[in-house]
Motif scaffolding. Structure first.
Motif, mmCIF file in Angstrom:
data_model
loop_
_atom_site.group_PDB
_atom_site.id
_atom_site.type_symbol
_atom_site.label_atom_id
_atom_site.label_comp_id
_atom_site.label_asym_id
_atom_site.label_seq_id
_atom_site.Cartn_x
_atom_site.Cartn_y
_atom_site.Cartn_z
ATOM 1 N N ALA B 116 0.801 -1.227 0.000
ATOM 2 C CA ALA B 116 0.000 0.000 0.000
ATOM 3 C C ALA B 116 0.835 1.280 0.000
ATOM 4 C CB ALA B 116 -0.959 -0.011 1.189
ATOM 5 N N PRO B 117 1.981 1.320 0.703
ATOM 6 C CA PRO B 117 2.764 2.557 0.651
ATOM 7 C C PRO B 117 3.260 2.825 -0.768
ATOM 8 C CG PRO B 117 3.503 1.177 2.467
ATOM 9 C CD PRO B 117 2.575 0.342 1.640
ATOM 10 N N PRO B 118 3.362 4.097 -1.148
ATOM 11 C CA PRO B 118 3.807 4.410 -2.500
ATOM 12 C C PRO B 118 5.230 3.939 -2.752
ATOM 13 C CG PRO B 118 3.514 6.404 -1.190
ATOM 14 C CD PRO B 118 3.067 5.273 -0.347
ATOM 15 N N ILE B 119 5.555 3.662 -4.007
ATOM 16 C CA ILE B 119 6.927 3.288 -4.318
ATOM 17 C C ILE B 119 7.626 4.514 -4.902
ATOM 18 C CG2 ILE B 119 6.413 0.857 -4.633
ATOM 19 C CD1 ILE B 119 6.531 1.280 -7.634
ATOM 20 N N SER B 120 8.941 4.516 -4.823
ATOM 21 C CA SER B 120 9.656 5.726 -5.202
ATOM 22 C C SER B 120 10.213 5.611 -6.618
ATOM 23 C CB SER B 120 10.788 5.989 -4.218
ATOM 24 O OG SER B 120 11.726 4.949 -4.278
ATOM 25 N N ALA B 121 10.206 6.736 -7.310
ATOM 26 C CA ALA B 121 10.762 6.782 -8.659
ATOM 27 C C ALA B 121 11.254 8.199 -8.908
ATOM 28 C CB ALA B 121 9.692 6.427 -9.672
ATOM 29 N N ALA B 209 5.268 8.611 -13.739
ATOM 30 C CA ALA B 209 5.776 7.993 -12.510
ATOM 31 C C ALA B 209 6.933 8.776 -11.888
ATOM 32 C CB ALA B 209 6.181 6.545 -12.779
ATOM 33 N N THR B 212 5.182 12.216 -10.375
ATOM 34 C CA THR B 212 4.072 12.214 -9.415
ATOM 35 C C THR B 212 4.210 10.995 -8.507
ATOM 36 O OG1 THR B 212 2.693 11.004 -10.957
ATOM 37 C CG2 THR B 212 2.382 13.378 -10.906
ATOM 38 N N ILE B 213 3.413 10.980 -7.456
ATOM 39 C CA ILE B 213 3.521 9.885 -6.495
ATOM 40 C C ILE B 213 2.947 8.605 -7.108
ATOM 41 C CG2 ILE B 213 1.366 10.572 -5.362
ATOM 42 C CD1 ILE B 213 2.656 9.704 -2.727
ATOM 43 N N VAL B 214 3.692 7.502 -6.969
ATOM 44 C CA VAL B 214 3.245 6.226 -7.530
ATOM 45 C C VAL B 214 2.592 5.420 -6.415
ATOM 46 C CG1 VAL B 214 3.970 4.139 -8.745
ATOM 47 C CG2 VAL B 214 5.168 6.289 -9.140
ATOM 48 N N HIS B 215 1.267 5.391 -6.400
ATOM 49 C CA HIS B 215 0.564 4.678 -5.339
ATOM 50 C C HIS B 215 -0.644 3.956 -5.926
ATOM 51 C CE1 HIS B 215 -2.644 7.879 -4.499
ATOM 52 N NE2 HIS B 215 -1.975 8.290 -5.522
#
Lengths: 414, 291
Positions: B116-121, B209, B212-215
């Motif tokens: 569930a937590p967003p992944i970073s890019a 990606a 913006t936040i990837v969630h």
């Protein structure tokens, strides 16, 4: 989203059937009595990302308490749901108390939702621990006798970062532009920031209020460039912070970006090399003390990643609640309020112990400014922050960074 | 001076419009051909973003923006073959329900696979920073997106208007019974269009990606804007969608320039005004499928 009630009901039923065949009625009655606790946290929307960490923290605390025999021999029945938005949060809070038999409520990150749950708590005379909401107003003019506040307030975040910025000569005589989340939390933070700027001879030359569902910040970044500030200050929340920082790095504006609010979960979601500047935090998993190390180790082992500050705050809050119920031998609101109002000290995995201040019910504790580690010094992708010295400095009164009685207009009805 | 900054906002808005266009055009195409309002479109966008982040780790960003849309396009084939195909002639409410459920299933699947937590890019270092043209500032990365959008746009237009494939698709949109009477099976064309449409959404996801936040819920976020664009432009109109995407971007930029707090509301006000004057959208008169 997770409802434990049905599963635990089944387990209780199985325990009942099993125990009655061998004939230990005493165990049966002990098993059947449960302490129901309502937990609300946003799992959707702009705070959902950090909300998911909060839920991991609370589940772990409940499992640990139950595994070690529960509270006074009673298992905790944790009802944890998505608070969604302020209206849904208050509806669910009301239902948890009225129909599900929750003895108390805790959770929440959004200051707007927390405010509506506080009203439900007061109306129903049930205790509510607001874990992650940071608006000063909640523990100020909107405070009530049934509500307690666990996270650091906006004023403390501004003081923590402000002190660090002053030491770097980034405040006096400087021109600031702020980007502010357009809801109660942001407005409240901006107020604290403005007070700090005017007390320290900084000028605010531009302020943008930004809706919580904004994902593209490019038009705001163009306006920031137009204003040509010395420092850009981020007063945003949740996903907003992540998006802004990513796009700030994309545009490569020359002004340093700092902020008065950040959760480490948002920082982890930013990706390599995007974050810089000075920010505040309430807790970080690299804090070096035995309690913190043990918690981080257990959490990391279970979930394969370190706990975020919301996982920590939900975890310690449920532990404090369990301690209070155990020591007062009661789940009655008046007894619990009296216990916390004695300013009982709690180990919250920081150098100094914390306590709920009796007259405004906020948890008085240390906070930390942090800066960002250079990439080659990071051990892993979660190891990206360098904590500054705890605020207030060792030796100073913990309350010195909190609003005083004259500054904080909290007036509780008896 | 003020005029210069305003112009900067207009150009930035056009770039932003390109960003919306990638998603909205696919949505519009799938609607035109199959008569299906694809509520799962955002889910393919989210998948595009997640898959591209994974590919970036191993093969770099360049490969990710190519391979991720291809992978999602292949998923689109399965989507058309096993799900959409059953709903072309059914009550539209059924396809709405089934695509909506698919969106929720996909979001949950992402939660299970990536957490569930967003992944970073992040953006590759070489693409960071701004380009100056006189006093005008552009994000280097967004200029790249704009170029890609332009290429895709021209490509899709040529495909629809200059190839035999396009002629069959356009005929199929207008008179599916006639096309069938000529002995042409429309099914493979539908499959190709769905593949193209969701592939474009995934391309959008892959490009957004890094900024913006990837969630998991990112698909639900983008689909609202995509719908606004398609409705303003007119369901099923190619140039309508292009025009509307640019208009939405520019209106939002200018509103934020003068009244920041109204920025997000502006696109809905725009939709309201357009629908008051032209209920079928700006260029929507050619769509006859449901009338």
């Amino acid at each position: 989203m997770t409802r434990y009630s049905r599963r635990t009901l089944l387990k209780a039923g199985a325990a009942f059937a099993g125990a009655s065949t061998i004939g230990f009625p005493a165990i049966v009655s002990a098993q059947a009595a449960r302490i129901k606790i309502g937990h609300l946290v946003p799992l959707t929307g702009f705070l959902g990302a950090i909300g998911s960490y909060a839920q991991l923290g609370v589940k772990m605390a409940a499992e640990e308490i139950n595994a070690s025999g529960g509270i006074m021999g009673k298992q905790i029945d944790l009802m944890s749901e998505d608070s969604v938005n302020p209206a849904t949060a208050s509806t669910k809070a009301q239902r948890m108390i009225e129909q599900d038999g929750a003895v108390l409520l805790f959770g929440e990150i959004s200051s707007a939702s927390s405010l509506t749950i506080m009203q439900v708590a007061e109306r129903n005379k049930k205790v509510f621990f607001s874990t992650g909401a940071r608006s000063d107003a909640l523990r100020g003019k909107d405070c009530n006798r049934y509500s307690f506040h666990c996270d650091i307030p906006n004023t403390v975040m501004v003081n923590a970062v402000g002190t660090a910025l002053k030491q770097k000569g980034m405040v006096k005589g400087k021109k600031f532009v702020t980007l502010t989340a357009d809801y109660i939390f942001g407005h409240d933070l901006l107020k604290a920031a403005k007070a700090f700027f005017s007390a320290n001879e900084a000028t605010l030359i531009g302020d943008e209020l930004i809706a919580t569902d904004v994902t593209d910040f490019s038009p705001y970044l163009l306006k920031v460039r137009q204003a040509k500030p010395d420092v850009v200050c981020c007063n945003l929340a949740g996903n907003q912070v992540t998006n802004l920082v990513k796009q700030y790095a994309e545009f490569g504006l020359p002004y340093p970006l700092v902020g008065f609010n950040l959760n480490t979960g948002d920082a982890w979601a930013m990706g390599e090399g995007n974050l810089s500047g000075t920010w505040p935090t309430v807790w970080y998993h690299t804090l070096d003390n035995p309690a913190s190390r043990a918690f981080v180790e257990a959490f990391s082992k279970k979930h394969g990643k370190p706990p975020e500050n919301h996982a920590w705050i939900e975890y310690i809050t449920l532990k404090m609640i369990a301690q209070a119920i155990t020591e007062t031998k009661s789940t009655e609101s008046d007894a619990l309020i009296a216990y916390f109002e004695k300013q009982t000290q709690f180990d919250i995995m920081k150098a100094r112990k914390a306590y709920f201040r009796s007259w405004d019910h906020q948890l008085v504790q240390e906070a930390y400014p942090f800066t960002v580690k250079p990439k080659n010094e990071m051990k892993d992708k979660w190891d990206m922050l360098v904590l500054g010295e705890a605020v207030p400095a060792a030796g100073a009164e913990l309350e010195s960074i909190y609003p005083t009685k004259t500054q904080n207009p909290c007036n509780m009805k008896a | 001076m003020q005029f210069g900054f305003l112009l900067e906002q207009v150009v930035n808005g056009l770039v932003l419009g390109g960003y919306y266009l990638l998603i909205a055009l696919g949505l519009s195409l799938i609607f035109s051909v199959g008569g299906i309002v694809n509520l799962a479109h955002g889910a393919f966008y989210a998948l595009g973003a997640y898959i591209s982040v994974e590919i970036t780790k191993y093969l770099g960003f360049g490969s990710a923006v190519v391979l991720s849309p291809v992978a999602v396009g292949l998923l689109g084939i399965l989507f058309e073959r096993f799900i959409l195909r059953r709903f072309y002639d059914a009550d539209p409410i059924l396809s709405l329900l089934v695509t909506f459920s698919l969106a929720m299933v996909t979001e949950q699947a992402i939660r299970i696979i990536w957490g569930a937590p967003p992944i970073s890019a992040g953006i590759p270092q070489a693409l960071r920073g701004s380009v100056f043209l006189g006093d005008f500032l552009f994000s280097r990365y967004r200029l790249l997106i704009l170029a890609v959008v332009a290429v895709v746009l021209v490509g899709v237009w040529l495909l629809l208007h200059k190839t035999s494939f396009g002629r069959v698709v356009r005929a199929g949109i207008q008179r599916p019974d006639m096309v069938a009477a000529l002995g042409i099976r429309l099914q493979p064309y539908m499959t190709a269009i769905v593949m193209l449409g969701v592939g474009m959404a995934a391309l959008g996801g892959a490009f957004f990606a890094p900024i913006t936040i990837v969630h998991p819920a990112m698909g639900a976020e983008i689909i609202t804007v995509a719908f606004v664009v398609v409705v303003i432009g007119g369901l099923g109109s190619f140039w309508g969608v292009v025009l509307a995407a640019m208009l939405v971007g520019v209106v939002r930029g200018i509103t934020i320039h003068f009244a920041p707090a109204a920025g997000e509301a502006s696109i809905y006000v725009l939709m309201f005004l357009v629908l008051l004057v032209r209920p079928r959208g700006l260029l929507g008169e050619r769509i006859e499928k449901f009338e």
